[in-house]
Design a protein around this motif. Structure first.
Motif, PDB file in Angstrom:
ATOM      1  N   CYS A 122     -39.369 -16.675  13.202  1.00  0.00           N
ATOM      2  CA  CYS A 122     -38.427 -15.937  14.053  1.00  0.00           C
ATOM      3  C   CYS A 122     -37.413 -16.884  14.681  1.00  0.00           C
ATOM      4  O   CYS A 122     -36.214 -16.585  14.727  1.00  0.00           O
ATOM      5  CB  CYS A 122     -39.177 -15.185  15.149  1.00  0.00           C
ATOM      6  N   GLU A 123     -37.903 -18.002  15.164  1.00  0.00           N
ATOM      7  CA  GLU A 123     -37.045 -19.004  15.794  1.00  0.00           C
ATOM      8  C   GLU A 123     -35.996 -19.511  14.802  1.00  0.00           C
ATOM      9  O   GLU A 123     -34.813 -19.638  15.132  1.00  0.00           O
ATOM     10  CB  GLU A 123     -37.949 -20.148  16.272  1.00  0.00           C
ATOM     11  N   LYS A 124     -36.426 -19.777  13.582  1.00  0.00           N
ATOM     12  CA  LYS A 124     -35.521 -20.266  12.536  1.00  0.00           C
ATOM     13  C   LYS A 124     -34.452 -19.224  12.206  1.00  0.00           C
ATOM     14  O   LYS A 124     -33.279 -19.561  12.045  1.00  0.00           O
ATOM     15  CB  LYS A 124     -36.332 -20.605  11.285  1.00  0.00           C
ATOM     16  N   LEU A 125     -34.856 -17.962  12.133  1.00  0.00           N
ATOM     17  CA  LEU A 125     -33.893 -16.899  11.836  1.00  0.00           C
ATOM     18  C   LEU A 125     -32.866 -16.746  12.956  1.00  0.00           C
ATOM     19  O   LEU A 125     -31.676 -16.562  12.699  1.00  0.00           O
ATOM     20  CB  LEU A 125     -34.614 -15.575  11.596  1.00  0.00           C
ATOM     21  N   LEU A 126     -33.316 -16.804  14.204  1.00  0.00           N
ATOM     22  CA  LEU A 126     -32.386 -16.650  15.331  1.00  0.00           C
ATOM     23  C   LEU A 126     -31.485 -17.875  15.492  1.00  0.00           C
ATOM     24  O   LEU A 126     -30.343 -17.752  15.934  1.00  0.00           O
ATOM     25  CB  LEU A 126     -33.159 -16.392  16.626  1.00  0.00           C
ATOM     26  N   ASP A 127     -31.980 -19.070  15.150  1.00  0.00           N
ATOM     27  CA  ASP A 127     -31.153 -20.272  15.216  1.00  0.00           C
ATOM     28  C   ASP A 127     -30.160 -20.335  14.061  1.00  0.00           C
ATOM     29  O   ASP A 127     -29.121 -20.959  14.174  1.00  0.00           O
ATOM     30  CB  ASP A 127     -32.024 -21.530  15.195  1.00  0.00           C
ATOM     31  N   GLY A 128     -30.491 -19.671  12.973  1.00  0.00           N
ATOM     32  CA  GLY A 128     -29.635 -19.692  11.784  1.00  0.00           C
ATOM     33  C   GLY A 128     -28.476 -18.723  11.914  1.00  0.00           C
ATOM     34  O   GLY A 128     -27.916 -18.512  12.989  1.00  0.00           O
ATOM     35  N   ASN A 129     -28.174 -18.066  10.793  1.00  0.00           N
ATOM     36  CA  ASN A 129     -27.004 -17.191  10.778  1.00  0.00           C
ATOM     37  C   ASN A 129     -27.321 -15.744  11.166  1.00  0.00           C
ATOM     38  O   ASN A 129     -26.446 -14.902  11.156  1.00  0.00           O
ATOM     39  CB  ASN A 129     -26.357 -17.217   9.393  1.00  0.00           C
ATOM     40  N   ASN A 130     -28.562 -15.443  11.511  1.00  0.00           N
ATOM     41  CA  ASN A 130     -28.928 -14.084  11.935  1.00  0.00           C
ATOM     42  C   ASN A 130     -28.761 -13.937  13.438  1.00  0.00           C
ATOM     43  O   ASN A 130     -29.275 -14.741  14.207  1.00  0.00           O
ATOM     44  CB  ASN A 130     -30.377 -13.761  11.570  1.00  0.00           C
ATOM     45  N   ASN A 131     -28.064 -12.890  13.846  1.00  0.00           N
ATOM     46  CA  ASN A 131     -27.900 -12.612  15.271  1.00  0.00           C
ATOM     47  C   ASN A 131     -28.992 -11.703  15.800  1.00  0.00           C
ATOM     48  O   ASN A 131     -29.102 -11.511  16.997  1.00  0.00           O
ATOM     49  CB  ASN A 131     -26.538 -11.982  15.548  1.00  0.00           C
ATOM     50  N   GLU A 132     -29.789 -11.119  14.874  1.00  0.00           N
ATOM     51  CA  GLU A 132     -30.871 -10.245  15.302  1.00  0.00           C
ATOM     52  C   GLU A 132     -32.013 -10.304  14.304  1.00  0.00           C
ATOM     53  O   GLU A 132     -31.814 -10.573  13.120  1.00  0.00           O
ATOM     54  CB  GLU A 132     -30.400  -8.806  15.484  1.00  0.00           C
ATOM     55  N   TYR A 148     -32.068  -9.569  19.721  1.00  0.00           N
ATOM     56  CA  TYR A 148     -30.716  -9.930  19.310  1.00  0.00           C
ATOM     57  C   TYR A 148     -30.118 -10.939  20.279  1.00  0.00           C
ATOM     58  O   TYR A 148     -30.420 -10.972  21.468  1.00  0.00           O
ATOM     59  CB  TYR A 148     -29.822  -8.690  19.186  1.00  0.00           C
ATOM     60  N   ARG A 149     -29.283 -11.793  19.705  1.00  0.00           N
ATOM     61  CA  ARG A 149     -28.618 -12.826  20.496  1.00  0.00           C
ATOM     62  C   ARG A 149     -27.421 -12.226  21.204  1.00  0.00           C
ATOM     63  O   ARG A 149     -26.657 -11.469  20.622  1.00  0.00           O
ATOM     64  CB  ARG A 149     -28.142 -13.985  19.596  1.00  0.00           C
ATOM     65  N   THR A 150     -27.266 -12.565  22.479  1.00  0.00           N
ATOM     66  CA  THR A 150     -26.078 -12.160  23.226  1.00  0.00           C
ATOM     67  C   THR A 150     -25.070 -13.286  23.126  1.00  0.00           C
ATOM     68  O   THR A 150     -25.405 -14.417  22.775  1.00  0.00           O
ATOM     69  CB  THR A 150     -26.424 -11.881  24.698  1.00  0.00           C
TER      70      THR A 150
END
Length: 146
Positions: A53-63, A130-132
């Motif tokens: 999850c951390e890798k996905l949120l740090d990468g190009n995924n915003n959610e 999701y990232r704000t």
């Protein structure tokens, strides 16, 4: 009173046929799997799920979307709260709950017994993390000057 007798007769029916059937759970229904969908179970390693999850949120995924079913609901909530804590004020959480119909099979062990199915209900949770938008340096310096 009639409901009581109906419930009791169902219990008797299942207990009589228990020796004649093998109980098998079917795989629960899933949404179409996308890169940002993560299905949480009690069998998988919590640390590896967190790192994914951390890798996905740090990468190009915003959610990302976490899906938990039944006993895995607690683990799903725990993972979402840990991710929110890790990313501090840059993540928000949107939670939805639902009820899922699951189907179980009773496979006969004898030839003279019929094949049976059972439908049961189970709770499910779907958490969208999701990232704000992060404050940019130009925005924060303008605010400090005023």
């Amino acid at each position: 009173m009639a409901d009581q007798q109906l419930t009791d007769s169902r219990k008797v029916k299942h207990s009589q046929n228990r020796d004649q059937h093998t109980f098998k759970k079917r795989i629960p229904p899933r949404f179409p799997k996308r890169e940002n969908d993560i299905y949480i179970s009690n069998k998988s390693n919590f640390k590896s799920q967190f790192e994914k999850c951390e890798k996905l949120l740090d990468g190009n995924n915003n959610e990302i979307l976490l899906h938990g079913l039944g006993a895995a609901i607690d683990r799903t909530i725990n993972l979402a709260l840990r991710l929110k804590e890790k990313f501090m004020d840059t993540c928000e959480i949107d939670v939805n709950t639902s009820t899922v119909s699951l189907q179980d099979d009773f496979e006969p062990t004898d030839d003279h017994v019929d094949y049976e199915t059972q439908i049961r209900q189970n709770s499910a949770i779907h958490i969208r993390i999701y990232r704000t938008n992060l404050p940019t340096e130009s925005t924060s310096s303008t605010t400090q000057q005023q």
